[in-house]
Design a protein around this motif. Structure first.
Motif, short mmCIF file in Angstrom:
data_model
loop_
_atom_site.label_atom_id
_atom_site.label_comp_id
_atom_site.label_asym_id
_atom_site.label_seq_id
_atom_site.Cartn_x
_atom_site.Cartn_y
_atom_site.Cartn_z
N UNK A 90 -4.58 12.70 -13.71
CA UNK A 90 -5.05 12.42 -12.76
C UNK A 90 -5.97 11.08 -12.55
N UNK A 91 -6.17 10.44 -13.64
CA UNK A 91 -7.53 9.41 -14.03
C UNK A 91 -6.40 8.27 -13.71
N UNK A 92 -4.82 8.68 -14.90
CA UNK A 92 -4.47 7.61 -14.37
C UNK A 92 -3.67 7.34 -13.45
N UNK A 93 -3.11 8.11 -12.90
CA UNK A 93 -2.86 7.94 -11.49
C UNK A 93 -3.64 7.20 -10.63
N UNK A 94 -5.11 8.22 -9.89
CA UNK A 94 -6.07 7.34 -9.49
C UNK A 94 -6.04 5.48 -9.52
N UNK A 95 -6.06 5.63 -10.94
CA UNK A 95 -7.24 3.92 -11.63
C UNK A 95 -5.76 3.35 -12.13
N UNK A 96 -4.62 3.48 -12.48
CA UNK A 96 -3.21 3.27 -12.41
C UNK A 96 -2.79 2.14 -10.52
N UNK A 97 -3.55 3.62 -9.94
CA UNK A 97 -2.42 2.87 -8.75
C UNK A 97 -3.45 2.09 -7.60
N UNK A 122 1.02 -1.17 0.00
CA UNK A 122 -0.17 0.35 -0.46
C UNK A 122 0.79 1.20 0.14
N UNK A 123 1.92 1.23 0.60
CA UNK A 123 2.76 2.61 0.84
C UNK A 123 3.44 2.91 -0.10
N UNK A 124 3.70 2.64 -1.44
CA UNK A 124 4.16 3.08 -2.32
C UNK A 124 3.41 3.65 -3.20
N UNK A 125 2.02 3.17 -2.82
CA UNK A 125 0.96 3.83 -4.16
C UNK A 125 0.07 5.19 -3.40
N UNK A 126 1.18 5.92 -2.49
CA UNK A 126 0.13 6.56 -1.26
C UNK A 126 0.19 7.82 -2.40
N UNK A 127 1.67 8.01 -2.57
CA UNK A 127 2.52 9.78 -3.10
C UNK A 127 1.02 9.81 -4.47
N UNK A 128 0.74 8.83 -4.81
CA UNK A 128 0.40 8.27 -6.90
C UNK A 128 -0.92 8.67 -6.59
N UNK A 129 -1.39 8.09 -5.07
CA UNK A 129 -2.68 8.27 -5.03
C UNK A 129 -3.49 9.96 -4.63
N UNK A 130 -2.61 10.14 -3.54
CA UNK A 130 -2.70 11.61 -3.45
C UNK A 130 -2.67 12.64 -4.17
N UNK A 131 -1.57 12.77 -5.28
CA UNK A 131 -1.51 13.73 -6.47
C UNK A 131 -2.72 13.55 -7.05
N UNK A 132 -3.35 12.28 -7.84
CA UNK A 132 -4.50 12.01 -8.48
C UNK A 132 -5.60 12.33 -7.92
N UNK A 133 -6.16 12.17 -6.34
CA UNK A 133 -6.56 12.51 -6.50
C UNK A 133 -7.04 14.68 -6.00
N UNK A 134 -6.14 14.52 -5.96
CA UNK A 134 -6.07 16.59 -5.37
C UNK A 134 -6.02 16.96 -7.60
N UNK A 135 -5.60 16.15 -8.02
CA UNK A 135 -5.94 16.83 -9.44
C UNK A 135 -7.27 16.46 -10.03
N UNK A 136 -8.01 15.70 -9.49
CA UNK A 136 -9.43 15.73 -10.11
C UNK A 136 -10.22 16.27 -9.07
N UNK A 137 -9.82 16.50 -8.15
CA UNK A 137 -11.18 17.22 -7.60
C UNK A 137 -11.00 18.55 -7.33
N UNK A 138 -10.02 18.93 -8.15
CA UNK A 138 -9.73 20.57 -8.19
C UNK A 138 -10.21 21.03 -9.55
#
Length: 369
Positions: free
Chosen positions: A278-285, A230-246
């Motif tokens: 952002x979608x790629x970061x979220x889906x990929x992770x 789980x931990x290696x994916x956290x940065x990608x999930x966080x960046x993707x979520x910020x991009x999409x929510x904005x």
């Protein structure tokens, strides 16, 4: 004579316009503003209720399983952990699974909602851009070519496979005069998925060992994962979520059509590309850590629209909160439905999500359905 005509005539001839007509517009605006504030307050209350439901589901995830535990034991384990207590050890072991369901569900919900907005396709999900196919082929390559057998090793191949598939799909769809239109994105994604799955099947039918290892990842599951996955994916999930929510306002503009979005000052290609990242970061992770889990990104945004309407500024946060509710609930049901074994979450989400989606179609209130 209409109010607008009367006002124009009054200004042209110096005639005084009656006060009731002059004040009609501002008073209507104030009334509309009040209605808008009330609607926003109701949505905020529903969102808070959804957060409470999510917290309850997370607590249930810690309590329910092959060994059921009371809430008092769970609280004691979280606040005063005793390694010698077997019940405490069970609670601690269930935390990564619950956190994974929470994060993967939020990622899939956000990605599905934003993907439907970017593609202007109510049936869009992570499979439409070939992300699942790219991740799956990358995992098969990791197993067959490089001999990788651990989930920690799969995660990087799955992530970059999903990202590469998205780049290829967008590049193909961007060719031509009109650029990456929703129809071209869908067609390019379907074509690439068919090609990648064909290559994947060629490898699987020629290697039984690869098939045996791959099938456990392919069904999608939150079980058997720990913090190292789980931990290696956290940065990608966080960046993707910020991009999409904005991008809520951007998605609202894109939903009106490319021409109107350009008229509103949007750089359609750039905004679609950034949101796509952002979608790629979220889906990929999410796909990398949990496998290809279906229906979550498709069903939840449609259900959310029953509460929020078409405004993506509300659809996105609601999807982020309610998608984990669906995924974790499906995981809980899968743990107890076939004791002492369990059904993976990827299978249960389809079993739980399919009837919900059929119900939404029958109501006819899902976006575009």
């Amino acid at each position: 004579m209409s109010t607008t005509t009367a006002a124009s005539a009054g200004r042209a001839g110096g005639t005084k316009v009656p006060g009731s007509q002059r004040g009609a517009g501002p008073r209507s605006g104030r009334a509309g503003g009040g209605t808008g504030a009330h609607a926003a307050g109701m949505r905020a209350a529903w969102l808070l209720a959804a957060v409470v439901v999510l917290a309850a589901v997370c607590a249930a995830s810690l309590a329910i399983g092959a060994r059921g535990l009371p809430l008092a034991t769970i609280w004691d384990a979280l606040t005063n952990f005793n390694p010698a207590d077997g019940n405490h050890a069970v609670v601690i072991a269930r935390i990564p699974r619950t956190v994974l369901g929470l994060l993967a569900g939020a990622a899939l919900g956000l990605a599905g909602a934003s993907m439907q907005g970017v593609a202007r396709n109510p049936l869009a999900d992570p499979g439409i851009l070939g992300l699942n196919a790219g991740a799956a082929l990358a995992v098969v390559t990791a197993i067959y070519v490089f001999g990788i057998t651990s989930l920690t090793g799969y995660i990087w191949f799955a992530f970059f496979g999903a990202a590469a598939a998205a780049v290829v799909v967008y590049g193909i769809a961007s060719m031509g005069r009109d650029g990456a239109t929703p129809v071209k994105l869908a067609l390019a994604g379907a074509a690439l998925s068919a090609g990648l799955f064909s290559l994947l099947n060629v490898v699987l039918v020629s290697s039984q060992d690869t098939l045996d290892r791959f099938r456990f990842w392919q069904v999608g599951s939150t079980g058997g994962r720990d913090w190292s996955v789980l931990l290696p994916a956290l940065p990608f999930l966080a960046v993707g979520a910020l991009i999409v929510l904005a991008g809520g306002r951007i998605l609202n503009s894109l939903a009106l059509g490319d021409d109107i979005a350009r008229g509103l000052g949007q750089n359609v290609a750039l905004t679609r590309g950034i949101t796509g990242l952002g979608i790629v970061l979220l889906c990929g992770s999410a796909t990398a850590v949990a496998g290809p889990i279906g229906f979550v990104g498709l069903v939840v945004p449609h259900a959310v629209r029953l509460l929020t309407g078409p405004d993506y500024r509300w659809i996105l946060p609601f999807s982020m909160v309610l998608a984990p509710v669906l995924l974790i609930t499906a995981d809980i049901i899968g743990r107890v439905i076939l004791l002492p074994g369990e059904v993976p979450a990827g299978i249960m989400t389809a079993l739980v999500g399919a009837p919900v989606f059929v119900w939404l179609i029958r109501r006819g209130k899902g976006a575009g359905l």
